[in-house]
Design a protein around this motif. Structure first.
Motif: not given
Length: 261
Positions: A194-203, A225-235, A255-259
């Motif tokens: 998985v390749s997340p973009g900005a998600s709801d973490t300190t990173m 318009g927002r970061v991904s939640t960690t639950e969305e990436v976990a799914a 998984i990056d909201g289209g970025a």
């Protein structure tokens, strides 16, 4: 948007899962999600305290977990980690190689050598060490196993100023994933990323930025318009690790909201 729920599914009942970097953020969310779907989860990281907190959260929700400190940049640690999982629970069915670090903020020509070494040691060598230890066990099992590596949209799919070295390390993770997937699929081991973009973490926070300030910034920077939640990436991780993805091999799910679209 409603949070992702795993409560109604039990895709991992009776299976053993290993999650590295599970003391916080995405790793913790993945460990919680796997446990909620019935897995016995071994949570790994460099510091015991945060791992114990993850275990406590899993156990409070009725799940089963074991904390095992490990430094993935050391091959002996990853071998011991897999050995502990098998000794405690009998098999290793799922592995999520999430441990990683971020170093950025400077042009690549000005990158400190120590930052480069750290990125390679943990983000690249750490994934290789983990893969080798996990495959060594899974290839002995009739049921094989599933491995999910956590890469990033930066590097394999997009570039940004100041994060070139980090992107290079994550591009290596994606290349490792594709190659290893082909190397080991005939042994019954599926490997994906998985390749997340900005998600709801300190990173995802810039220096001295608050989550609220980040959310305002993301309204402008992200197509979603927002970061991904960690639950969305976990799914997404759980999908790739489950039998729902039985024919998915060598994929890299962004998984990056289209970025990076």
């Amino acid at each position: 948007m409603s949070p992702v729920s795993h409560a109604s599914r039990h895709r991992f009942t009776g299976r053993t899962a290993l999650v590295t970097g599970a003391g916080s953020g995405l790793g913790r969310a993945v460990a919680l999600a796997l446990a909620a779907e019935g897995a016995n989860v071994v949570v790994a990281g460099r510091t015991h305290g945060p791992l114990a907190e993850t275990v406590a959260l899993i156990e409070a929700a009725g799940g089963t977990a074991l904390a095992q400190p490990a430094d993935v940049s050391r091959a002996d640690d990853t071998k011991a980690l897999v050995r502990t999982a098998v000794e405690r629970f009998g098999t290793l069915d799922v592995a999520v190689n999430n441990a990683g670090v971020f170093r950025g903020g400077t042009p690549v020509a000005d990158l400190p050598a120590e930052d480069w070494r750290t990125l390679l040691d943990i983000n690249v060598t750490g994934v290789l060490n983990s893969l080798q230890a996990e495959v060594a066990q899974m290839r002995t099992q009739e049921s094989g196993g599933a491995i999910v590596n956590v890469s990033s949209n930066l590097g394999p799919h997009a570039s940004r100023p100041g994060v070139t070295a980090y992107g290079a390390s994550k591009a290596a993770v994606s290349a490792l994933t594709r190659g290893a997937a082909l190397d080991h699929v005939a042994e019954g081991i599926r490997i994906n990323a998985v390749s997340p973009g900005a998600s709801d973490t300190t990173m995802s926070l810039r220096p001295d930025e608050t989550p609220a300030e980040r959310d305002v910034r993301m309204k402008e920077q992200s197509p979603l318009g927002r970061v991904s939640t960690t639950e969305e990436v976990a799914a997404a991780v759980l999908y790739l690790a489950s039998s729902d993805a039985a024919s998915v091999v060598g994929a890299d799910l962004v998984i990056d909201g289209g970025a990076a679209a």
